[in-house]
Design an enzyme around this catalytic site. Structure first.
Site, PDB file in Angstrom:
ATOM      1  N   HIS A  17       0.841  -1.208   0.000  1.00 30.91           N
ATOM      2  CA  HIS A  17       0.000   0.000   0.000  1.00 30.91           C
ATOM      3  C   HIS A  17       0.873   1.254   0.000  1.00 30.91           C
ATOM      4  O   HIS A  17       0.584   2.230  -0.701  1.00 30.91           O
ATOM      5  CB  HIS A  17      -0.881   0.040   1.251  1.00 30.91           C
ATOM      6  CG  HIS A  17      -1.889  -1.073   1.357  1.00 30.91           C
ATOM      7  ND1 HIS A  17      -2.065  -1.802   2.504  1.00 30.91           N
ATOM      8  CD2 HIS A  17      -2.774  -1.566   0.461  1.00 30.91           C
ATOM      9  CE1 HIS A  17      -3.034  -2.688   2.325  1.00 30.91           C
ATOM     10  NE2 HIS A  17      -3.473  -2.584   1.082  1.00 30.91           N
ATOM     11  N   LYS A  41     -15.566  -8.288   3.048  1.00 31.79           N
ATOM     12  CA  LYS A  41     -14.699  -8.624   4.190  1.00 31.79           C
ATOM     13  C   LYS A  41     -15.339  -8.009   5.439  1.00 31.79           C
ATOM     14  O   LYS A  41     -14.847  -7.008   5.970  1.00 31.79           O
ATOM     15  CB  LYS A  41     -13.294  -8.036   4.002  1.00 31.79           C
ATOM     16  CG  LYS A  41     -12.591  -8.429   2.721  1.00 31.79           C
ATOM     17  CD  LYS A  41     -11.283  -7.646   2.591  1.00 31.79           C
ATOM     18  CE  LYS A  41     -10.604  -7.868   1.268  1.00 31.79           C
ATOM     19  NZ  LYS A  41      -9.506  -6.917   1.006  1.00 31.79           N
ATOM     20  N   ARG A  91      -1.552  -6.034  -8.084  1.00 30.91           N
ATOM     21  CA  ARG A  91      -0.459  -6.961  -7.810  1.00 30.91           C
ATOM     22  C   ARG A  91      -0.454  -8.103  -8.816  1.00 30.91           C
ATOM     23  O   ARG A  91       0.557  -8.405  -9.424  1.00 30.91           O
ATOM     24  CB  ARG A  91      -0.597  -7.532  -6.388  1.00 30.91           C
ATOM     25  CG  ARG A  91      -0.421  -6.531  -5.280  1.00 30.91           C
ATOM     26  CD  ARG A  91      -0.885  -7.072  -3.970  1.00 30.91           C
ATOM     27  NE  ARG A  91      -2.276  -7.506  -4.055  1.00 30.91           N
ATOM     28  CZ  ARG A  91      -2.992  -7.986  -3.037  1.00 30.91           C
ATOM     29  NH1 ARG A  91      -2.434  -8.134  -1.854  1.00 30.91           N
ATOM     30  NH2 ARG A  91      -4.246  -8.324  -3.205  1.00 30.91           N
ATOM     31  N   SER A 128      -2.916  -8.124   3.089  1.00 33.27           N
ATOM     32  CA  SER A 128      -3.370  -7.872   4.462  1.00 33.27           C
ATOM     33  C   SER A 128      -3.887  -9.164   5.088  1.00 33.27           C
ATOM     34  O   SER A 128      -3.707  -9.389   6.286  1.00 33.27           O
ATOM     35  CB  SER A 128      -4.470  -6.809   4.468  1.00 33.27           C
ATOM     36  OG  SER A 128      -3.963  -5.583   4.032  1.00 33.27           O
TER      37      SER A 128
HETATM   38  O1  PNS Z   1      -8.535  -2.985   0.032  1.00 34.46           O
HETATM   39  P1  PNS Z   1      -9.794  -3.552  -0.577  1.00 34.46           P
HETATM   40  O2  PNS Z   1     -10.516  -4.440   0.425  1.00 34.46           O
HETATM   41  O3  PNS Z   1      -9.552  -4.261  -1.873  1.00 34.46           O
HETATM   42  O4  PNS Z   1     -10.731  -2.298  -0.875  1.00 34.46           O
HETATM   43  C1  PNS Z   1     -12.013  -2.472  -1.439  1.00 34.46           C
HETATM   44  C2  PNS Z   1     -12.829  -1.194  -1.284  1.00 34.46           C
HETATM   45  C3  PNS Z   1     -12.973  -0.802   0.180  1.00 34.46           C
HETATM   46  C4  PNS Z   1     -12.157  -0.061  -2.051  1.00 34.46           C
HETATM   47  C5  PNS Z   1     -14.216  -1.503  -1.917  1.00 34.46           C
HETATM   48  O5  PNS Z   1     -14.845  -2.570  -1.242  1.00 34.46           O
HETATM   49  C6  PNS Z   1     -15.119  -0.284  -1.903  1.00 34.46           C
HETATM   50  O6  PNS Z   1     -15.040   0.534  -2.795  1.00 34.46           O
HETATM   51  N1  PNS Z   1     -15.965  -0.198  -0.858  1.00 34.46           N
HETATM   52  C7  PNS Z   1     -16.917   0.891  -0.714  1.00 34.46           C
HETATM   53  C8  PNS Z   1     -18.303   0.447  -1.216  1.00 34.46           C
HETATM   54  C9  PNS Z   1     -18.419   0.655  -2.724  1.00 34.46           C
HETATM   55  O7  PNS Z   1     -18.139   1.717  -3.249  1.00 34.46           O
HETATM   56  N2  PNS Z   1     -18.878  -0.399  -3.413  1.00 34.46           N
HETATM   57  C10 PNS Z   1     -19.103  -0.382  -4.849  1.00 34.46           C
HETATM   58  C11 PNS Z   1     -18.090  -1.238  -5.566  1.00 34.46           C
HETATM   59  S1  PNS Z   1     -18.340  -1.250  -7.316  1.00 34.46           S
END
Ligand code: PNS
Length: 177
Positions: A17, A41, A91, A128
């Site tokens: 990150h 998650k 990644r 993570s």
């Molecule tokens: O580090 P991660 O877990 O890959 O991050 C994922 C994250 C938090 C960026 C994604 O789940 C997210 O955007 N969450 C907010 C809800 C949202 O906007 N959902 C629509 C996805 S198309």
């Protein structure tokens, strides 16, 4: 110079990150790290506030980076902070599949674009999830996370090795990765 949003669950932040944050600063200027829930998650190891504090402590050497926690959609966070677009790190091919779907969906519902940055080859294996697993069993994650994160993991799981006494710095990745 643009302001960009780097959203993620960061549970916890790791050196991969940090690489994406540093690349974003170099390319775009101002970066907002958005700590968010990932609905896939649901049970986080750290609260959003704890993750935010650990990120702040880890990137204090980057003055153009702001760390914020957001509830709700990433595209709404983009609009709230007036960011130009979303930045994500890639990644593996697996990451690309997931990120591409999210990027298309986010664009379809809001017009917000996503830019991908490739992680440093030495850091592509860090995740993570693996850090959480290793720390839970008392393993040594100090080469994978910044010192403030290693210190919090050691508090949560007594027996997990403490970080060496080095300050957060833009040092390159460990050689053995
Ligand atoms: O580090 P991660 O877990 O890959 O991050 C994922 C994250 C938090 C960026 C994604 O789940 C997210 O955007 N969450 C907010 C809800 C949202 O906007 N959902 C629509 C996805 S198309």
């Amino acid at each position: 110079m643009a302001t960009v949003l780097y959203p993620g669950s960061f549970d916890p932040l790791h050196l991969g990150h940090i690489d994406v944050i540093e690349q974003s600063v170099a390319l775009f200027g101002k970066v907002i790290v958005g700590v968010m829930h990932n609905p896939t998650k649901p049970s986080g190891m750290f609260s959003l506030a704890q993750r935010k504090d650990m990120i702040r402590a880890s990137i204090s050497y980057l003055p153009s980076v702001k760390v914020m926690a957001f509830e709700g959609l990433a595209v709404d966070a983009v609009k709230q902070v007036k960011a130009a677009f979303i930045v994500k790190g890639l990644r593996t091919g697996g990451d690309f599949e997931v990120e591409q779907q999210m990027a298309h969906t986010n664009h379809a519902v809001s017009g917000v674009r996503t830019v991908y940055l490739p992680c440093k080859p030495a850091l592509v294996s860090i995740s993570s999830r693996f850090i959480r697993e290793i720390a839970q069993y008392g393993g040594d994650v100090t080469s994978l996370v910044p010192a403030p994160v290693a210190a919090e993991l050691a508090k949560l799981f007594p027996g997990t090795p403490l970080p060496a006494t080095r300050a957060a710095s833009p040092e390159p990745a460990p050689e053995h990765l």
